[in-house]
Every structure is written in structure tokens, then in C-alpha cells.
Design a protein around this motif. Sequence first.
Motif, short mmCIF file in Angstrom:
data_model
loop_
_atom_site.label_atom_id
_atom_site.label_comp_id
_atom_site.label_asym_id
_atom_site.label_seq_id
_atom_site.Cartn_x
_atom_site.Cartn_y
_atom_site.Cartn_z
N LEU A 125 36.14 -46.86 -16.39
CA LEU A 125 36.80 -45.57 -16.17
C LEU A 125 35.78 -44.49 -16.50
CD1 LEU A 125 39.58 -44.20 -15.54
CD2 LEU A 125 39.92 -44.10 -18.03
N GLY A 126 35.39 -43.69 -15.49
CA GLY A 126 34.33 -42.71 -15.67
C GLY A 126 34.78 -41.28 -15.46
N TYR A 127 33.93 -40.34 -15.88
CA TYR A 127 34.19 -38.90 -15.79
C TYR A 127 32.99 -38.27 -15.10
CZ TYR A 127 35.14 -34.10 -17.49
OH TYR A 127 35.39 -32.75 -17.60
N LEU A 128 33.18 -37.75 -13.90
CA LEU A 128 32.06 -37.28 -13.08
C LEU A 128 32.13 -35.77 -12.91
CD1 LEU A 128 32.41 -40.03 -10.31
CD2 LEU A 128 31.05 -40.13 -12.41
N VAL A 129 31.19 -35.06 -13.52
CA VAL A 129 31.16 -33.60 -13.45
C VAL A 129 30.33 -33.15 -12.26
CG1 VAL A 129 30.53 -31.49 -14.69
CG2 VAL A 129 31.39 -33.46 -15.96
N ASN A 130 30.81 -32.15 -11.55
CA ASN A 130 30.12 -31.67 -10.36
C ASN A 130 28.79 -31.00 -10.70
OD1 ASN A 130 29.92 -31.14 -7.53
ND2 ASN A 130 30.49 -29.03 -7.93
N ASP A 131 28.78 -30.18 -11.74
CA ASP A 131 27.57 -29.46 -12.17
C ASP A 131 27.19 -29.94 -13.56
OD1 ASP A 131 25.54 -27.75 -12.82
OD2 ASP A 131 26.63 -25.90 -12.35
N CYS A 132 26.23 -30.84 -13.62
CA CYS A 132 25.84 -31.46 -14.89
C CYS A 132 24.89 -30.59 -15.72
CB CYS A 132 25.18 -32.82 -14.64
SG CYS A 132 26.29 -34.03 -13.91
N GLU A 133 24.53 -29.40 -15.20
CA GLU A 133 23.59 -28.54 -15.90
C GLU A 133 24.27 -27.41 -16.66
OE1 GLU A 133 20.51 -29.57 -16.05
OE2 GLU A 133 21.11 -31.22 -14.73
N ILE A 134 25.59 -27.36 -16.65
CA ILE A 134 26.30 -26.30 -17.36
C ILE A 134 26.07 -26.43 -18.87
CG2 ILE A 134 28.58 -25.34 -17.89
CD1 ILE A 134 29.54 -26.36 -15.21
N PRO A 135 25.69 -25.36 -19.56
CA PRO A 135 25.56 -25.43 -21.02
C PRO A 135 26.87 -25.86 -21.66
CG PRO A 135 24.56 -23.42 -20.18
CD PRO A 135 25.30 -24.04 -19.03
N GLY A 136 26.80 -26.86 -22.53
CA GLY A 136 28.00 -27.35 -23.20
C GLY A 136 28.68 -28.50 -22.50
N VAL A 137 28.18 -28.90 -21.32
CA VAL A 137 28.85 -29.96 -20.57
C VAL A 137 28.80 -31.29 -21.32
CG1 VAL A 137 26.87 -30.74 -19.20
CG2 VAL A 137 29.17 -30.89 -18.24
N ARG A 138 27.80 -31.49 -22.17
CA ARG A 138 27.74 -32.73 -22.94
C ARG A 138 28.95 -32.86 -23.87
NH1 ARG A 138 21.30 -33.10 -24.73
NH2 ARG A 138 20.47 -33.44 -22.63
N GLN A 139 29.31 -31.75 -24.47
CA GLN A 139 30.51 -31.78 -25.33
C GLN A 139 31.76 -32.05 -24.50
OE1 GLN A 139 30.87 -31.61 -28.62
NE2 GLN A 139 28.67 -31.40 -29.06
N ALA A 140 31.81 -31.48 -23.29
CA ALA A 140 32.97 -31.71 -22.42
C ALA A 140 33.06 -33.18 -22.01
CB ALA A 140 32.88 -30.82 -21.19
N GLU A 141 31.92 -33.80 -21.75
CA GLU A 141 31.91 -35.22 -21.36
C GLU A 141 32.35 -36.09 -22.53
OE1 GLU A 141 28.44 -35.18 -17.89
OE2 GLU A 141 27.91 -35.69 -19.95
N GLU A 142 31.91 -35.76 -23.73
CA GLU A 142 32.35 -36.55 -24.88
C GLU A 142 33.84 -36.33 -25.14
OE1 GLU A 142 29.98 -36.33 -28.39
OE2 GLU A 142 28.18 -37.10 -27.38
N LEU A 143 34.31 -35.11 -24.93
CA LEU A 143 35.74 -34.84 -25.07
C LEU A 143 36.53 -35.72 -24.11
CD1 LEU A 143 37.41 -31.37 -25.43
CD2 LEU A 143 38.33 -33.06 -23.84
N ALA A 144 36.07 -35.81 -22.86
CA ALA A 144 36.76 -36.63 -21.86
C ALA A 144 36.80 -38.09 -22.29
CB ALA A 144 36.07 -36.49 -20.51
N CYS A 145 35.72 -38.57 -22.92
CA CYS A 145 35.71 -39.96 -23.41
C CYS A 145 36.76 -40.15 -24.50
CB CYS A 145 34.33 -40.32 -23.95
SG CYS A 145 33.13 -40.73 -22.66
N GLY A 146 36.87 -39.14 -25.39
CA GLY A 146 37.87 -39.22 -26.45
C GLY A 146 39.28 -39.26 -25.89
N VAL A 147 39.55 -38.42 -24.89
CA VAL A 147 40.87 -38.41 -24.24
C VAL A 147 41.12 -39.75 -23.55
CG1 VAL A 147 42.22 -37.40 -22.37
CG2 VAL A 147 40.98 -35.91 -23.96
#
Length: 351
Positions: A125-147
Motif C-alpha cells: 500500500l503506497g502513497y504517491l505525491v505528484n510534486d515530490c519537491e514541495i518543502p515539508g513533503v517528507r513529513q507528509a509522506e511519513e504522516l501518510a504512513c502513520g495513517v
Amino acid sequence: MALNPFVRTLSLVGFDAFASGQGLNPADMLRRASLPQDSPRQQDGIIPYRRYCELLQLCTAQSGNASFGLQYGLFQGIDVFGELFYLIRNVGTVGDALAELRANYFLYNGAADISFELDGDIARLGYLVNDCEIPGVRQAEELACGVGVQLLRALAGTGWRPRTVRLRHPPLGDEEVYRRVLGVRPVFAARCPELEFDASVLSLPLAAADARLHQLIAEHIARMERLPADELPSYVRQLLRSLLPSGRASVEKVADCMAVNPRTLQRRLEQEGISFQHLLDETRQEMARRYLDDSSISMAQIAGLLGYSDASGFNRAFNRWFGISPLKWQKNHASNRQPRLLRSRQANLGR
């Protein structure tokens, strides 16, 4: 990949409580990220995904907690899905639920997609962000993993744990913290953020899973059965606000969300002296005026958020509603020129 760079304000559910627990001033953090202070308490609004990521980055820096996003996601759990959670309800299996999540995730997040793959006895089960260069996107990806972890625990049982957690980036902090909160040490510098687990979980029937999950489903269905007639239009509007950005705001889809037959829904609305089409137009008008107040949202983006395939369709509808183009209304709005109100319910029903 999704092209709509907005997420629902529902993505900030629980923010005030979690941020306060991290020693932060929630209102100050929202202000610094240029987000309305009531965003965490508004489920039906939208916010730019970029500002959402910026908020997570600000909170990480201010709190000194490198795992802010991950821990916030674990804190939110299934509450972050709101009405979407009822779209992925089913009487089948965990696998059915995840397939529904993938198909309907756009209702919640227009800046990312969900992937769901099978590879022999392994599921991902993956989380694919359209723009991976947005500042802070790493935190958003980890948040998605937690959810995601909390969702699978709700579906498959509280004892569920991933076989592997993959993240695109290097560790943001102590790797031991990852192991402690996730139950496994992640694999870093991966292709995309994803949870890998035994595919056998997918065949688990939901009836044998988490009791809380089924209690929520039962409460939702019961609510629909006893929903007072005069509250029905408001509930339909709420669902329309969620469904419009997907272009799937049909009476069939709304009825499915409410676990009723489309004909039953239309009949109950007619008994209240209103039609589904009127509610759809009314909701679009309300949202159009709100989006036009924000000059950072383009006409093409507004059209997409209202469920139109292009800006010309939105322009024609706006002219029909208000007798003025959306661009001209936006220019005149500073002088408090307001569009005229909707025609009466009776007029719409009489068409």
C-alpha cells in the motif's frame, strides 16, 4: 497521478490537540503557514497541499520532533478520512476495503494517489505525491504512513503490523524512534513510501476485524435511517462538497455514500420541496464564490474543484447563475458587488 494541488481541511483533524501536546501554539503555527485558524475544525473546506506540507515542516522545526509527521499520522488514524471512511466500508474483506480506498482517495486528497499492489504473497500500500519537491513533503509522506498503519490495524485487528515500511528519504531522526512507533525499522531511500505486508491479510473478512470499525459503520447507517427530513438537504450538500472535485457528484454516488437507493433519495428530497439538481447548483454557487475570493486559485482550478471538465463549462454555468462572468465578478467583488441569490426552490422544481 492527481493534478489537483489541494487537500481537504479534514487532513488537519486533531491538529490543535496534537500540536499542543508537542508544546506548540496551534493558532500560531497555522498563521505562520498562512492557513485559517479554524481549518482543523472545518471538514468541508480545502487548503493548498503546499501550505499543508509547510505547516508540517514548521511544526517539526518548532517542536524539535523530527518524527512530528509520523506521530501526527498515528494520532489521527482513521478519523482523518471523515466521510471517505464510509465510502470504503463494505461487507467483504480487508482487500476490498483497500481497493475502495485507492479508488476514492481523490475525494480526500487531490495532490496524491494511493497505490495498492499484489506480488505473490506480498501486498503493498503506497502513497504517491505528484510534486515530490514541495518543502515539508517528507513529513507528509511519513504522516501518510502513520495513517496507513492505523487504518490497517482498524481493518485487520490491533495486532497487525507491517512486514516492511519504505520511505523515499533518509532518516529524519533517530532510527530507533521509527522502530518504536512503527514496530519495524523502515527501509530508507526507497522508490516510494509504502507499507509492505502479508497478502493473506487481504482475505480477512471485516466482520471478524475491529469492533470499532463496524460500530462506526452501524452508527452511520442508523444515522441515515433516522435522519430527520429537514436535515437531509444539509447532509446532501456536505457530501456534494466532498464529491465535486472528483467530477462524480451524481445522485447515484451521493445515494451510495448514504446507503440508500437513488430513487429513495430523490423522493425524500422532493418531499422537502427541493431537487437534487437544485442542491448541486446551490452548492456549486456557494463554493464558486468562496474560491473566487482566493486570487491564488486559477479559473481552471476552480472549474476542476467544482466538477467541470474545463473552465469554459464553469464560465457558462456562472453566467447562467449570476448573469456575469466569474472573472468580472472577481474584479467587482472588492466593491461589494454580490451575485444575486438562487431562484426559489419552487422555480427550480418547476422547470
